[in-house]
Design a protein around this motif. Structure first.
Motif, PDB file in Angstrom:
ATOM      1  N   ASP A 510      27.873  -1.761  15.455  1.00 35.95           N
ATOM      2  CA  ASP A 510      27.795  -0.877  14.298  1.00 35.95           C
ATOM      3  C   ASP A 510      29.193  -0.717  13.714  1.00 35.95           C
ATOM      4  O   ASP A 510      29.872   0.270  13.962  1.00 35.95           O
ATOM      5  N   LEU A 511      29.620  -1.710  12.922  1.00 41.26           N
ATOM      6  CA  LEU A 511      30.959  -1.683  12.346  1.00 41.26           C
ATOM      7  C   LEU A 511      31.133  -0.441  11.485  1.00 41.26           C
ATOM      8  O   LEU A 511      30.250  -0.076  10.705  1.00 41.26           O
ATOM      9  N   ASN A 512      32.265   0.219  11.655  1.00 45.53           N
ATOM     10  CA  ASN A 512      32.560   1.427  10.893  1.00 45.53           C
ATOM     11  C   ASN A 512      32.314   1.200   9.408  1.00 45.53           C
ATOM     12  O   ASN A 512      32.725   0.192   8.841  1.00 45.53           O
ATOM     13  N   LYS A 513      31.642   2.159   8.778  1.00 45.86           N
ATOM     14  CA  LYS A 513      31.231   1.989   7.375  1.00 45.86           C
ATOM     15  C   LYS A 513      32.419   1.875   6.424  1.00 45.86           C
ATOM     16  O   LYS A 513      32.353   1.156   5.418  1.00 45.86           O
ATOM     17  N   THR A 514      33.520   2.551   6.728  1.00 45.96           N
ATOM     18  CA  THR A 514      34.695   2.443   5.863  1.00 45.96           C
ATOM     19  C   THR A 514      35.321   1.060   5.988  1.00 45.96           C
ATOM     20  O   THR A 514      35.714   0.448   4.985  1.00 45.96           O
ATOM     21  N   LEU A 515      35.430   0.558   7.214  1.00 41.29           N
ATOM     22  CA  LEU A 515      35.935  -0.804   7.398  1.00 41.29           C
ATOM     23  C   LEU A 515      35.069  -1.794   6.634  1.00 41.29           C
ATOM     24  O   LEU A 515      35.571  -2.682   5.932  1.00 41.29           O
ATOM     25  N   MET A 516      33.770  -1.633   6.750  1.00 43.55           N
ATOM     26  CA  MET A 516      32.839  -2.545   6.082  1.00 43.55           C
ATOM     27  C   MET A 516      32.980  -2.452   4.566  1.00 43.55           C
ATOM     28  O   MET A 516      32.970  -3.462   3.857  1.00 43.55           O
ATOM     29  N   LEU A 517      33.138  -1.240   4.064  1.00 46.30           N
ATOM     30  CA  LEU A 517      33.230  -1.022   2.628  1.00 46.30           C
ATOM     31  C   LEU A 517      34.435  -1.732   2.023  1.00 46.30           C
ATOM     32  O   LEU A 517      34.375  -2.236   0.896  1.00 46.30           O
ATOM     33  N   PHE A 518      35.515  -1.800   2.812  1.00 49.57           N
ATOM     34  CA  PHE A 518      36.735  -2.420   2.303  1.00 49.57           C
ATOM     35  C   PHE A 518      36.984  -3.801   2.938  1.00 49.57           C
ATOM     36  O   PHE A 518      38.111  -4.191   3.199  1.00 49.57           O
ATOM     37  N   ASP A 519      35.892  -4.525   3.161  1.00 48.74           N
ATOM     38  CA  ASP A 519      35.915  -5.968   3.451  1.00 48.74           C
ATOM     39  C   ASP A 519      36.441  -6.352   4.824  1.00 48.74           C
ATOM     40  O   ASP A 519      36.836  -7.503   5.033  1.00 48.74           O
ATOM     41  N   TYR A 520      36.445  -5.433   5.785  1.00 46.83           N
ATOM     42  CA  TYR A 520      36.754  -5.847   7.150  1.00 46.83           C
ATOM     43  C   TYR A 520      35.620  -6.741   7.625  1.00 46.83           C
ATOM     44  O   TYR A 520      34.450  -6.422   7.448  1.00 46.83           O
ATOM     45  N   SER A 532      37.527 -10.408  -0.687  1.00 45.37           N
ATOM     46  CA  SER A 532      38.182  -9.327  -1.423  1.00 45.37           C
ATOM     47  C   SER A 532      37.236  -8.877  -2.524  1.00 45.37           C
ATOM     48  O   SER A 532      36.949  -9.640  -3.447  1.00 45.37           O
ATOM     49  N   SER A 533      36.747  -7.662  -2.419  1.00 47.93           N
ATOM     50  CA  SER A 533      35.771  -7.176  -3.389  1.00 47.93           C
ATOM     51  C   SER A 533      36.264  -5.901  -4.065  1.00 47.93           C
ATOM     52  O   SER A 533      37.113  -5.179  -3.537  1.00 47.93           O
ATOM     53  N   THR A 534      35.732  -5.664  -5.239  1.00 50.40           N
ATOM     54  CA  THR A 534      35.978  -4.414  -5.966  1.00 50.40           C
ATOM     55  C   THR A 534      34.621  -3.851  -6.350  1.00 50.40           C
ATOM     56  O   THR A 534      33.902  -4.460  -7.147  1.00 50.40           O
ATOM     57  N   THR A 535      34.264  -2.720  -5.765  1.00 54.14           N
ATOM     58  CA  THR A 535      32.926  -2.165  -5.976  1.00 54.14           C
ATOM     59  C   THR A 535      33.000  -0.697  -6.374  1.00 54.14           C
ATOM     60  O   THR A 535      33.974  -0.005  -6.053  1.00 54.14           O
ATOM     61  N   PRO A 536      31.978  -0.189  -7.067  1.00 55.94           N
ATOM     62  CA  PRO A 536      31.954   1.237  -7.415  1.00 55.94           C
ATOM     63  C   PRO A 536      31.983   2.137  -6.191  1.00 55.94           C
ATOM     64  O   PRO A 536      32.561   3.229  -6.230  1.00 55.94           O
ATOM     65  N   THR A 537      31.384   1.672  -5.088  1.00 56.61           N
ATOM     66  CA  THR A 537      31.355   2.521  -3.894  1.00 56.61           C
ATOM     67  C   THR A 537      32.746   2.712  -3.300  1.00 56.61           C
ATOM     68  O   THR A 537      33.011   3.724  -2.641  1.00 56.61           O
ATOM     69  N   GLN A 538      33.634   1.771  -3.523  1.00 52.27           N
ATOM     70  CA  GLN A 538      35.012   1.969  -3.065  1.00 52.27           C
ATOM     71  C   GLN A 538      35.662   3.131  -3.805  1.00 52.27           C
ATOM     72  O   GLN A 538      36.350   3.962  -3.202  1.00 52.27           O
ATOM     73  N   LYS A 539      35.442   3.203  -5.107  1.00 55.01           N
ATOM     74  CA  LYS A 539      36.010   4.317  -5.887  1.00 55.01           C
ATOM     75  C   LYS A 539      35.317   5.637  -5.545  1.00 55.01           C
ATOM     76  O   LYS A 539      35.955   6.693  -5.529  1.00 55.01           O
ATOM     77  N   LEU A 540      34.026   5.574  -5.262  1.00 59.38           N
ATOM     78  CA  LEU A 540      33.323   6.788  -4.837  1.00 59.38           C
ATOM     79  C   LEU A 540      33.897   7.297  -3.515  1.00 59.38           C
ATOM     80  O   LEU A 540      33.994   8.505  -3.295  1.00 59.38           O
ATOM     81  N   PHE A 541      34.268   6.366  -2.656  1.00 59.20           N
ATOM     82  CA  PHE A 541      34.906   6.755  -1.394  1.00 59.20           C
ATOM     83  C   PHE A 541      36.202   7.520  -1.663  1.00 59.20           C
ATOM     84  O   PHE A 541      36.475   8.560  -1.062  1.00 59.20           O
ATOM     85  N   VAL A 542      37.005   7.011  -2.579  1.00 56.96           N
ATOM     86  CA  VAL A 542      38.272   7.663  -2.897  1.00 56.96           C
ATOM     87  C   VAL A 542      38.047   9.041  -3.515  1.00 56.96           C
ATOM     88  O   VAL A 542      38.842   9.959  -3.337  1.00 56.96           O
ATOM     89  N   MET A 543      36.932   9.205  -4.230  1.00 61.60           N
ATOM     90  CA  MET A 543      36.636  10.493  -4.874  1.00 61.60           C
ATOM     91  C   MET A 543      36.084  11.528  -3.901  1.00 61.60           C
ATOM     92  O   MET A 543      36.335  12.724  -4.061  1.00 61.60           O
ATOM     93  N   ASN A 544      35.361  11.072  -2.861  1.00 61.78           N
ATOM     94  CA  ASN A 544      34.593  12.015  -2.046  1.00 61.78           C
ATOM     95  C   ASN A 544      34.902  12.009  -0.556  1.00 61.78           C
ATOM     96  O   ASN A 544      34.462  12.896   0.160  1.00 61.78           O
ATOM     97  N   SER A 545      35.630  11.026  -0.089  1.00 65.65           N
ATOM     98  CA  SER A 545      35.885  10.923   1.344  1.00 65.65           C
ATOM     99  C   SER A 545      36.712  12.099   1.860  1.00 65.65           C
ATOM    100  O   SER A 545      37.745  12.442   1.290  1.00 65.65           O
ATOM    101  N   PRO A 546      36.295  12.727   2.961  1.00 62.71           N
ATOM    102  CA  PRO A 546      37.107  13.802   3.553  1.00 62.71           C
ATOM    103  C   PRO A 546      38.510  13.330   3.907  1.00 62.71           C
ATOM    104  O   PRO A 546      39.474  14.092   3.790  1.00 62.71           O
ATOM    105  N   PHE A 547      38.638  12.069   4.332  1.00 60.12           N
ATOM    106  CA  PHE A 547      39.965  11.529   4.657  1.00 60.12           C
ATOM    107  C   PHE A 547      40.861  11.523   3.426  1.00 60.12           C
ATOM    108  O   PHE A 547      42.011  11.994   3.479  1.00 60.12           O
ATOM    109  N   ILE A 548      40.357  11.005   2.308  1.00 60.77           N
ATOM    110  CA  ILE A 548      41.169  10.934   1.092  1.00 60.77           C
ATOM    111  C   ILE A 548      41.495  12.338   0.584  1.00 60.77           C
ATOM    112  O   ILE A 548      42.628  12.614   0.144  1.00 60.77           O
TER     113      ILE A 548
END
Length: 622
Positions: A510-520, A532-548
């Motif tokens: 179960d690869l970590n979802k953040t790693l997967m989202l950013f092409d690990y 190397s991908s650029t997706t809307p979900t990457q920007k959504l991560f930056v907007m809503n992630s507790p880490f960010i």
């Protein structure tokens, strides 16, 4: 029919892919074997030993800084291309810092470099970066993907964690230390395959055997068909990583495109059939095979040891119930001078390692040099980095690849020396901006972008997207939360995880979802290179992630404490995040933004910090 494990659960997509591939392999009606003309087969470009190259002649003798530049400029001039101008010093320090350490330069380092007027200032910077612990961490982030590094298995029944690898991080730390010590690449390979056989008294390097010891372990491992799956995985990882060949494709029949026979496959598989993956305690004894992960000694290493050596038969179409003639453990025939070299010392691991690192082997140095070029320039010389066979791409600059491979071996297989030469080159120092030329076009003033849009001739630098490790580390570095200790892995999502991202847990199941989202990449298989991908979900991560959000708050606090007025704080933000001064318009926009009433739970400075972290400039390197 192919083996389908009874794991008590539906196989994941990765295993379904394995099963489908094997099914296709088994049901293929193999044609009568065609005799291979080995003399002709060895004429394929990658099987021809690399040759020393004369320095190409160029018209613009002022541009090259070293041998690499002569080869690159000669290919440019043949297409009537012109090099781009050199990148500005701030862009250059940010680029080389990320490339060599995976971390951004500090504002203090940038200022010091900008003000350093010594002619060797850049070379001094490079030497400093190569000497940092962060260099090994950066290189390990690349190597671990090739080695399909993970800390568990793709399948687990209930709470049975006995096949997991709680101390996998010890192999990771060995890899980091090896890169930092500039362990010669041939020794780096030999230790990972057979340090226990080549240097029996060298207990300090036993963790290197994690390259093999962290492989796939399937349930019902006493069954021959299950064992065959594990051998195939080992052959595939070793051959692609070190040789750039897909030897495992010959498991069911002779390779469809390359001069690799089923006999070659079973000759190599016999090596791995003669070893066992074990968990070795510090006292030299093995852990009990049902020892659960949370009960394992913290000093235990996941390694391999030799069993009674034995050869395998060539199984007809991969069917373990249809054994054929015996294939003695040995080397690939296409890489042998005549008949294939046979292995006779134990399992053959040490002999396999020495064949791989033999300077007469035409593949190993080329494959690694090509990977390093890809790392530093964003595009390899041979596009298919783990497939140097007939279906792979030919190198765009074969003479350069040969020249680098020959000198890599002559210079003691030193990766630091190789990388130093590449980043000091004029080719590497070019700007990534496509309109920044040194001179007018030669043919009707045609721009280089029109002549060579794909930049196959490296007339400019490639703009590159940061990997998840460098991007996440850069965010914490800017926020002031990054800690530099190593050691055991932590969950990437743990609120207290402020170590570099390479020290995060990696799962096959179960690869970590953040790693997967950013092409690990999928840790179940060897990963030749990252997508190397650029997706809307990457920007959504930056907007809503507790880490960010947390890093934005910490960055805002740091900025507010950094100056006496908003202008100086904004300037500091751009230095921290982008290694440059903000333009007047950027300062004005930020000042105007700070005057607006907050429309979320974040205050104005926190929102500004988050917006800056979300920019493309934060994610890309010019």
């Amino acid at each position: 029919m192919p083996f389908t494990p009874r794991f008590g659960q539906v196989p994941n997509a990765t295993f379904q892919l394995f099963a489908t591939s094997l099914l296709l392999c088994v049901i293929t009606q193999a044609a009568e074997p065609v005799a291979i003309d080995w003399t002709k087969a060895r004429q394929h470009w990658s099987f021809v030993p690399p040759k020393a190259q004369a320095l190409p002649k160029v018209k613009d003798t002022a541009w090259p800084r070293g041998r690499v530049d002569h080869f690159i400029l000669a290919s440019m001039e043949a297409k009537e291309l012109t090099p781009s101008r050199e990148a500005d010093v701030r862009t250059l320090i940010r680029r080389v810092a990320f490339d060599l350490t995976g971390l951004p330069p500090t504002p203090e380092e940038v200022r010091a470099f900008v003000s350093d007027a010594r002619p060797d200032a850049y070379a001094r910077l490079v030497d400093d970066l190569l000497g940092r612990r962060a260099f090994g961490e950066r290189m390990a982030s690349v190597w671990l993907n090739l080695a399909r590094y993970a800390e568990d298995q793709a399948h687990q029944v209930g709470g049975n964690s006995s096949l997991n690898y709680p101390n996998a991080w010890r192999y990771r730390d060995w890899v980091i230390a090896a890169f930092n010590a500039d362990l010669p690449y041939d020794a780096f390979i030999e230790k990972q395959l057979a340090v226990d056989l080549i240097e029996p008294q060298n207990k300090a390097d036993h963790a290197a055997l994690g390259f093999l010891g962290l492989g796939h372990k399937l349930y019902a491992r006493s069954r021959l068909d299950v064992q065959a799956e594990e051998w195939s995985e080992q052959v595939d990882t070793v051959s692609q990583t070190f040789l750039g060949l897909t030897v495992a494709c010959a498991r069911c029949h002779d390779h469809k495109s390359d001069p690799i026979t089923a006999r070659d496959y079973y000759a190599m598989a016999g090596v791995f059939a003669s070893v066992q993956m074990v968990n070795l305690r510090p006292d030299g004894k093995e852990e009990d095979g049902k020892t659960l992960a949370d009960k394992m000694d913290p000093g235990t290493l996941h390694v391999v040891r030799d069993l009674k050596p034995h050869d395998l038969p060539v199984y007809d179409r991969g069917d373990m119930e249809s054994p054929g003639v015996t294939a003695p453990r040995g080397w690939l025939q296409v890489l042998s001078k005549g008949e294939p070299v046979k292995f006779q010392q134990g399992s053959g691991r040490a002999e396999l390692a020495r064949q791989i690192t033999d300077p007469a082997n035409p593949l190993t140095a080329r494959v690694m040099v090509n990977r390093v070029w890809d790392l530093l320039f964003g595009k390899p010389l041979a596009r298919t980095t783990s497939n140097f066979g007939a279906t792979g791409d030919k190198p765009t600059h074969p003479e350069l690849l040969d020249d680098l491979a020959i000198r890599f071996m002559q210079n003691g297989w030193s990766l630091k020396r190789l990388m130093r030469e590449l980043v000091l080159s004029a080719t590497y120092r070019q700007t990534s901006r496509s309109g920044a030329f040194q001179a007018p076009r030669a043919v009707a003033n045609r721009p280089s972008l029109e002549i060579d849009e794909a930049n196959d001739h490296f007339w400019r630098m490639n703009r590159r997207q940061l990997g998840i490790e460098s991007w996440r580390d850069a965010i914490m570095a800017a926020a002031g939360t990054l800690t530099l200790e190593g050691g055991p892995s932590q969950s990437l999502d743990a609120p207290t995880h402020h170590k570099r991202t390479i020290y995060s847990q990696v799962s096959r199941r179960d690869l970590n979802k953040t790693l997967m989202l950013f092409d690990y990449p999928d840790a179940n298989v060897h990963a030749a290179r990252r997508s190397s991908s650029t997706t809307p979900t990457q920007k959504l991560f930056v907007m809503n992630s507790p880490f960010i959000i947390e890093q934005s708050k910490r960055l805002a606090q740091r900025l507010q404490q950094s100056g006496s007025d908003d202008t100086s704080r904004i300037r500091h933000a751009y230095e921290l995040l982008f290694a440059r001064e903000p333009e007047a318009e950027e300062i004005a926009i930020a000042q105007e933004f700070l005057k607006q009433p907050a429309e979320s739970s974040l205050n104005a400075w926190e929102q500004l910090a988050q917006a800056l972290l979300a920019t493309n400039e934060m994610l890309y390197v010019d």
